[in-house]
Scaffold this motif. Sequence first.
Motif, PDB file in Angstrom:
ATOM      1  N   LEU A  40      -4.480   0.225  -5.984  1.00  0.00           N
ATOM      2  CA  LEU A  40      -5.870  -0.240  -6.070  1.00  0.00           C
ATOM      3  C   LEU A  40      -6.838   0.918  -5.870  1.00  0.00           C
ATOM      4  CD1 LEU A  40      -5.576  -3.543  -4.001  1.00  0.00           C
ATOM      5  CD2 LEU A  40      -5.810  -3.330  -6.486  1.00  0.00           C
ATOM      6  N   LEU A  41      -6.523   1.797  -4.922  1.00  0.00           N
ATOM      7  CA  LEU A  41      -7.391   2.949  -4.691  1.00  0.00           C
ATOM      8  C   LEU A  41      -7.400   3.885  -5.890  1.00  0.00           C
ATOM      9  CD1 LEU A  41      -6.549   3.728  -0.955  1.00  0.00           C
ATOM     10  CD2 LEU A  41      -8.813   3.194  -1.875  1.00  0.00           C
ATOM     11  N   ALA A  42      -6.237   4.098  -6.489  1.00  0.00           N
ATOM     12  CA  ALA A  42      -6.168   4.972  -7.662  1.00  0.00           C
ATOM     13  C   ALA A  42      -7.015   4.417  -8.796  1.00  0.00           C
ATOM     14  CB  ALA A  42      -4.713   5.118  -8.115  1.00  0.00           C
ATOM     15  N   ALA A  49      -7.598   1.396 -14.917  1.00  0.00           N
ATOM     16  CA  ALA A  49      -6.323   0.819 -14.492  1.00  0.00           C
ATOM     17  C   ALA A  49      -5.145   1.647 -14.999  1.00  0.00           C
ATOM     18  CB  ALA A  49      -6.204  -0.617 -14.999  1.00  0.00           C
ATOM     19  N   ALA A  50      -5.379   2.439 -16.036  1.00  0.00           N
ATOM     20  CA  ALA A  50      -4.298   3.247 -16.604  1.00  0.00           C
ATOM     21  C   ALA A  50      -3.770   4.284 -15.606  1.00  0.00           C
ATOM     22  CB  ALA A  50      -4.781   3.965 -17.863  1.00  0.00           C
ATOM     23  N   TRP A  51      -4.580   4.618 -14.601  1.00  0.00           N
ATOM     24  CA  TRP A  51      -4.190   5.618 -13.615  1.00  0.00           C
ATOM     25  C   TRP A  51      -3.626   5.002 -12.335  1.00  0.00           C
ATOM     26  CZ3 TRP A  51      -4.119  10.737 -14.741  1.00  0.00           C
ATOM     27  CH2 TRP A  51      -4.834  11.142 -15.869  1.00  0.00           C
ATOM     28  N   SER A  52      -3.484   3.691 -12.307  1.00  0.00           N
ATOM     29  CA  SER A  52      -3.096   3.033 -11.058  1.00  0.00           C
ATOM     30  C   SER A  52      -1.691   3.426 -10.602  1.00  0.00           C
ATOM     31  CB  SER A  52      -3.180   1.514 -11.219  1.00  0.00           C
ATOM     32  OG  SER A  52      -2.321   1.067 -12.264  1.00  0.00           O
ATOM     33  N   GLY A  53      -0.827   3.773 -11.543  1.00  0.00           N
ATOM     34  CA  GLY A  53       0.543   4.125 -11.173  1.00  0.00           C
ATOM     35  C   GLY A  53       0.712   5.554 -10.698  1.00  0.00           C
ATOM     36  N   THR A  54      -0.327   6.370 -10.828  1.00  0.00           N
ATOM     37  CA  THR A  54      -0.189   7.785 -10.464  1.00  0.00           C
ATOM     38  C   THR A  54      -0.018   7.998  -8.964  1.00  0.00           C
ATOM     39  OG1 THR A  54      -2.603   7.990 -10.420  1.00  0.00           O
ATOM     40  CG2 THR A  54      -1.491   8.601 -12.461  1.00  0.00           C
ATOM     41  N   ALA A  55      -0.532   7.069  -8.166  1.00  0.00           N
ATOM     42  CA  ALA A  55      -0.399   7.216  -6.719  1.00  0.00           C
ATOM     43  C   ALA A  55       1.066   7.180  -6.306  1.00  0.00           C
ATOM     44  CB  ALA A  55      -1.173   6.103  -6.009  1.00  0.00           C
ATOM     45  N   THR A  56       1.794   6.208  -6.840  1.00  0.00           N
ATOM     46  CA  THR A  56       3.222   6.099  -6.529  1.00  0.00           C
ATOM     47  C   THR A  56       3.979   7.298  -7.071  1.00  0.00           C
ATOM     48  OG1 THR A  56       3.103   3.690  -6.544  1.00  0.00           O
ATOM     49  CG2 THR A  56       5.281   4.677  -6.809  1.00  0.00           C
ATOM     50  N   THR A  57       3.622   7.725  -8.275  1.00  0.00           N
ATOM     51  CA  THR A  57       4.289   8.881  -8.874  1.00  0.00           C
ATOM     52  C   THR A  57       4.108  10.128  -8.019  1.00  0.00           C
ATOM     53  OG1 THR A  57       3.968   7.989 -11.101  1.00  0.00           O
ATOM     54  CG2 THR A  57       4.435  10.348 -10.911  1.00  0.00           C
ATOM     55  N   GLY A  97      -6.783  11.757   2.213  1.00  0.00           N
ATOM     56  CA  GLY A  97      -7.015  10.462   1.587  1.00  0.00           C
ATOM     57  C   GLY A  97      -8.337   9.862   2.023  1.00  0.00           C
ATOM     58  N   LEU A  98      -8.637   9.991   3.314  1.00  0.00           N
ATOM     59  CA  LEU A  98      -9.927   9.514   3.820  1.00  0.00           C
ATOM     60  C   LEU A  98     -11.079  10.251   3.144  1.00  0.00           C
ATOM     61  CD1 LEU A  98      -9.242   9.213   7.662  1.00  0.00           C
ATOM     62  CD2 LEU A  98     -10.024   7.368   6.164  1.00  0.00           C
ATOM     63  N   VAL A  99     -10.967  11.579   3.062  1.00  0.00           N
ATOM     64  CA  VAL A  99     -12.025  12.379   2.442  1.00  0.00           C
ATOM     65  C   VAL A  99     -12.181  12.031   0.970  1.00  0.00           C
ATOM     66  CG1 VAL A  99     -12.737  14.729   1.843  1.00  0.00           C
ATOM     67  CG2 VAL A  99     -11.709  14.265   4.083  1.00  0.00           C
ATOM     68  N   ALA A 100     -11.062  11.917   0.261  1.00  0.00           N
ATOM     69  CA  ALA A 100     -11.107  11.619  -1.168  1.00  0.00           C
ATOM     70  C   ALA A 100     -11.720  10.255  -1.433  1.00  0.00           C
ATOM     71  CB  ALA A 100      -9.688  11.670  -1.753  1.00  0.00           C
ATOM     72  N   THR A 101     -11.391   9.284  -0.583  1.00  0.00           N
ATOM     73  CA  THR A 101     -11.943   7.939  -0.758  1.00  0.00           C
ATOM     74  C   THR A 101     -13.440   7.929  -0.486  1.00  0.00           C
ATOM     75  OG1 THR A 101      -9.824   6.994  -0.067  1.00  0.00           O
ATOM     76  CG2 THR A 101     -11.724   5.532  -0.055  1.00  0.00           C
ATOM     77  N   ALA A 102     -13.853   8.620   0.572  1.00  0.00           N
ATOM     78  CA  ALA A 102     -15.279   8.655   0.914  1.00  0.00           C
ATOM     79  C   ALA A 102     -16.092   9.411  -0.125  1.00  0.00           C
ATOM     80  CB  ALA A 102     -15.463   9.288   2.291  1.00  0.00           C
ATOM     81  N   ALA A 103     -15.533  10.503  -0.653  1.00  0.00           N
ATOM     82  CA  ALA A 103     -16.259  11.331  -1.622  1.00  0.00           C
ATOM     83  C   ALA A 103     -16.009  10.910  -3.067  1.00  0.00           C
ATOM     84  CB  ALA A 103     -15.862  12.794  -1.438  1.00  0.00           C
ATOM     85  N   VAL A 104     -15.103   9.948  -3.274  1.00  0.00           N
ATOM     86  CA  VAL A 104     -14.717   9.471  -4.602  1.00  0.00           C
ATOM     87  C   VAL A 104     -14.242  10.644  -5.476  1.00  0.00           C
ATOM     88  CG1 VAL A 104     -15.345   7.924  -6.506  1.00  0.00           C
ATOM     89  CG2 VAL A 104     -16.571   7.765  -4.342  1.00  0.00           C
ATOM     90  N   LEU A 176     -11.220  -0.193   1.435  1.00  0.00           N
ATOM     91  CA  LEU A 176      -9.799   0.181   1.487  1.00  0.00           C
ATOM     92  C   LEU A 176      -9.547   1.549   2.122  1.00  0.00           C
ATOM     93  CD1 LEU A 176      -8.405  -1.052  -1.960  1.00  0.00           C
ATOM     94  CD2 LEU A 176      -8.166  -2.149   0.265  1.00  0.00           C
ATOM     95  N   GLY A 177     -10.586   2.288   2.422  1.00  0.00           N
ATOM     96  CA  GLY A 177     -10.388   3.606   3.015  1.00  0.00           C
ATOM     97  C   GLY A 177      -9.802   3.542   4.418  1.00  0.00           C
ATOM     98  N   GLY A 178     -10.018   2.428   5.097  1.00  0.00           N
ATOM     99  CA  GLY A 178      -9.553   2.302   6.472  1.00  0.00           C
ATOM    100  C   GLY A 178      -8.043   2.318   6.632  1.00  0.00           C
ATOM    101  N   VAL A 179      -7.295   2.031   5.550  1.00  0.00           N
ATOM    102  CA  VAL A 179      -5.835   2.005   5.685  1.00  0.00           C
ATOM    103  C   VAL A 179      -5.290   3.383   6.050  1.00  0.00           C
ATOM    104  CG1 VAL A 179      -5.522   0.054   4.119  1.00  0.00           C
ATOM    105  CG2 VAL A 179      -5.519   2.382   3.200  1.00  0.00           C
TER     106      VAL A 179
END
Length: 410
Positions: A40-42, A49-57, A97-104, A176-179
């Motif tokens: 979801l974050l990706a 949505a095409a990039w959603s699988g890159t996190a797992t990869t 991850g926190l920084v990336a989520t906050a800064a998008v 979702l950044g709190g996770v």
Amino acid sequence: MTFLTDADVVRIRRRSHAVIIVGQALAGVGMGATFSAAALLAERLSGSAAWSGTATTMSTLGAAAAAVPLAALARRSGRSPALATGAGLAALGAVLGLVATAAVVFPLFLVAMGLLGVGTAVNLQSRFAATDLSEPSRRGRDLAIVVWATTLGAVIGPNLIGPGEALGLRLGLPELGGVFLFTLAAQLVAVTIYRFGLRPDPLKTAERLGVERGAGPVAARPADRGGVRTAILALALSHATMASVMAMTPVHLVDHGATLVIVGLTISLHVAGMYGLSPLWGVLSDRFGREPIIGVGQGLLLAALLMTSFGAESSGWVLTGLIFLGVGWSASTVAASGLVADSADPARRTVVQGRADLSMSLAGAIGAGSAGLVLALIGYAGLSLVATALVAVVLGALAIRTARRPGRAD
């Protein structure tokens, strides 16, 4: 010089096992929360949505990249610094991850997921660390208990998405950044436990014991290269089989009208099958041998693939197949990991274990990464049938090994 007594070895072994199990459970809780929200974050950070699988990869590739270096560090300095270093890198991943989520910043998020994947490499190495001081007759069960400890994270972790989001919003973090806060806290505690709890270091103790007592009670048998090859093949292809079918199951179920409740139940039961019965497989592999239990695992994987192939249009058959897929993966992984520990040259055991983890992670990444293309070309039933070829390869390798004269050196 004071020599280690049998009582000393038992005490160090029990302490090491307790520390490793606690570290495994802690890391699993935090990682379970992050990886559950990763797709979801990706999608949100990338805008597609095409990039959603890159996190797992990226997390899988991170685990693969860390496997051999962490094993080499363990060989040089011991399990304590290796496991603590890996957990520390995963904690750094949570910060990024926190920084990336906050800064998008999506590229930074991918780097974070790669570092978080190092935590998975730590989990994989932990199962081998549990066998450093094990007697050969108990290696399977000692290893399996550590695998079982992952169940806690698998069950609790995904349920922390909601609380993590609420905590993050209170602190001014994006949705979702709190996770990442849970992962950061868990990994930092794991670093502390590994660094100060694994004293004396189990691997260094095993090496000392080998010097003091010659081969020592922790040594297995002379190096068996054929056993190593068979074990690594079983680990890699079993993981690829599981990852490819599991990754595409939610997509298939949703496309065929299943509710998210059914999807969640299916994956939860699959994960429970992966870890819940691991102690049983450890005991059975100690009692009956590694190869027979690998064979049982392959039989369960084959049954699972037939269910998900011929029952692809039924949510009930898919759910049952995913349970069998998890249980088959568990039997194969526990027994094959035990075979690696048994077969490797004691002087090079950590190096061989690192290569086994590398092969396992890469195979999982390839399996999951290629499954989408196979699904698009021939559907979910076809994907399951294609995966039976991987099972056939492992069964063939087991048949060849069994046909060799017992005790023959390769």
